[in-house]
Design a protein around this motif. Structure first.
Motif, mmCIF file in Angstrom:
data_model
loop_
_atom_site.group_PDB
_atom_site.id
_atom_site.type_symbol
_atom_site.label_atom_id
_atom_site.label_comp_id
_atom_site.label_asym_id
_atom_site.label_seq_id
_atom_site.Cartn_x
_atom_site.Cartn_y
_atom_site.Cartn_z
ATOM 1 N N SER A 96 12.194 -7.186 -46.462
ATOM 2 C CA SER A 96 12.507 -6.725 -47.798
ATOM 3 C C SER A 96 13.361 -8.191 -47.902
ATOM 4 O O SER A 96 13.997 -8.750 -46.367
ATOM 5 C CB SER A 96 12.701 -5.968 -48.374
ATOM 6 O OG SER A 96 14.223 -5.393 -47.810
ATOM 7 N N ARG A 97 13.255 -8.980 -48.412
ATOM 8 C CA ARG A 97 15.314 -9.539 -48.259
ATOM 9 C C ARG A 97 16.084 -9.479 -48.304
ATOM 10 O O ARG A 97 16.240 -10.290 -47.286
ATOM 11 C CB ARG A 97 15.022 -10.410 -49.657
ATOM 12 C CG ARG A 97 16.333 -11.703 -50.030
ATOM 13 C CD ARG A 97 15.565 -13.073 -49.348
ATOM 14 N NE ARG A 97 16.683 -13.709 -48.982
ATOM 15 C CZ ARG A 97 17.861 -13.766 -48.146
ATOM 16 N NH1 ARG A 97 18.090 -12.707 -47.631
ATOM 17 N NH2 ARG A 97 18.739 -15.167 -48.553
ATOM 18 N N ALA A 98 16.570 -7.730 -48.612
ATOM 19 C CA ALA A 98 17.390 -7.604 -48.017
ATOM 20 C C ALA A 98 17.516 -6.336 -46.662
ATOM 21 O O ALA A 98 18.544 -5.900 -46.203
ATOM 22 C CB ALA A 98 18.325 -6.617 -49.090
ATOM 23 N N ALA A 99 15.831 -7.255 -45.563
ATOM 24 C CA ALA A 99 16.484 -6.127 -44.982
ATOM 25 C C ALA A 99 15.964 -4.545 -44.600
ATOM 26 O O ALA A 99 17.296 -4.433 -43.457
ATOM 27 C CB ALA A 99 17.235 -7.076 -43.712
ATOM 28 N N VAL A 100 15.956 -4.286 -45.753
ATOM 29 C CA VAL A 100 16.162 -2.807 -45.725
ATOM 30 C C VAL A 100 15.094 -1.904 -45.064
ATOM 31 O O VAL A 100 15.372 -0.169 -44.755
ATOM 32 C CB VAL A 100 16.705 -2.090 -47.490
ATOM 33 C CG1 VAL A 100 17.730 -2.913 -47.678
ATOM 34 C CG2 VAL A 100 15.431 -2.221 -48.221
ATOM 35 N N PHE A 101 13.856 -2.410 -44.592
ATOM 36 C CA PHE A 101 12.967 -1.398 -44.566
ATOM 37 C C PHE A 101 13.360 -1.511 -42.480
ATOM 38 O O PHE A 101 13.429 -2.424 -42.321
ATOM 39 C CB PHE A 101 11.438 -2.159 -45.162
ATOM 40 C CG PHE A 101 11.704 -1.977 -46.076
ATOM 41 C CD1 PHE A 101 10.825 -3.369 -46.834
ATOM 42 C CD2 PHE A 101 11.450 -1.332 -46.952
ATOM 43 C CE1 PHE A 101 11.003 -2.975 -48.392
ATOM 44 C CE2 PHE A 101 12.105 -1.354 -48.402
ATOM 45 C CZ PHE A 101 11.126 -2.337 -49.066
ATOM 46 N N PRO A 102 12.009 -0.352 -42.560
ATOM 47 C CA PRO A 102 12.298 -0.971 -40.905
ATOM 48 C C PRO A 102 11.065 -1.690 -40.753
ATOM 49 O O PRO A 102 10.057 -1.577 -40.837
ATOM 50 C CB PRO A 102 11.818 1.010 -40.699
ATOM 51 C CG PRO A 102 11.415 1.658 -41.720
ATOM 52 C CD PRO A 102 11.927 0.708 -42.704
ATOM 53 N N TRP A 103 11.992 -2.257 -39.194
ATOM 54 C CA TRP A 103 11.186 -3.322 -39.006
ATOM 55 C C TRP A 103 9.632 -3.427 -38.008
ATOM 56 O O TRP A 103 9.851 -2.294 -37.436
ATOM 57 C CB TRP A 103 12.237 -3.619 -37.669
ATOM 58 C CG TRP A 103 13.561 -4.648 -38.517
ATOM 59 C CD1 TRP A 103 14.355 -3.973 -37.858
ATOM 60 C CD2 TRP A 103 13.356 -5.862 -38.953
ATOM 61 N NE1 TRP A 103 15.426 -4.983 -39.221
ATOM 62 C CE2 TRP A 103 14.727 -6.420 -39.671
ATOM 63 C CE3 TRP A 103 12.503 -7.114 -39.280
ATOM 64 C CZ2 TRP A 103 15.041 -7.370 -40.162
ATOM 65 C CZ3 TRP A 103 13.260 -7.992 -40.744
ATOM 66 C CH2 TRP A 103 14.221 -8.669 -40.530
ATOM 67 N N GLY A 104 9.029 -3.838 -38.624
ATOM 68 C CA GLY A 104 7.050 -4.189 -37.564
ATOM 69 C C GLY A 104 7.773 -4.511 -36.518
ATOM 70 O O GLY A 104 8.227 -4.777 -36.070
ATOM 71 N N GLN A 105 6.133 -4.548 -35.862
ATOM 72 C CA GLN A 105 6.051 -5.414 -34.712
ATOM 73 C C GLN A 105 6.532 -6.456 -34.394
ATOM 74 O O GLN A 105 7.112 -7.318 -33.624
ATOM 75 C CB GLN A 105 4.943 -5.005 -33.755
ATOM 76 C CG GLN A 105 4.769 -3.688 -33.230
ATOM 77 C CD GLN A 105 3.817 -3.291 -32.572
ATOM 78 O OE1 GLN A 105 2.560 -3.884 -32.859
ATOM 79 N NE2 GLN A 105 3.924 -1.670 -32.107
#
Length: 113
Positions: A96-105
């Protein structure tokens, strides 16, 4: 939320790649999304962002070369990368633009000189 980035590879300087990222488990159409990258030994940085309505913003180092887009029906965000440079070599991630999701590979992009 799961983020699956793909489309990376090895390309010569001046070449083109298009990355895709499928986002599942979120209300994608109303979520501002972003592409990020992390080069070896460096911090992760924002490359480009796009709102749910399609408004875009870019880091200065990719302006005029990269284009971010999205397909809300397919919950997918894209990054077209033209005129690639060796310094674009990195693992590319979406979030997300706010980088709130768990990062993928992420997906590895390697640009040879």
């Amino acid at each position: 939320v799961q983020l699956q980035a793909s489309g990376g590879g090895l390309v010569q300087a001046g070449g083109t790649l298009t990355l895709s990222c499928l986002a599942s488990g979120t209300r994608f159409s109303v979520t501002a999304m972003g592409w990020y990258r992390q080069a070896p030994g460096k911090q992760r940085e924002l490359v480009a962002g796009i709102s749910g309505g399609g408004f875009t913003n870019y880091a200065d180092f990719v302006k005029g070369r990269f284009t971010i887009s999205r397909d809300n029906a397919k919950s997918t965000v894209f990054l077209q990368m033209n005129s690639l440079k060796p310094e674009d070599t990195a693992v590319y991630y979406c979030n997300s633009r706010a980088a709130v999701f768990p990062w993928g590979q992420g997906t590895q992009v390697t640009v040879s000189s």
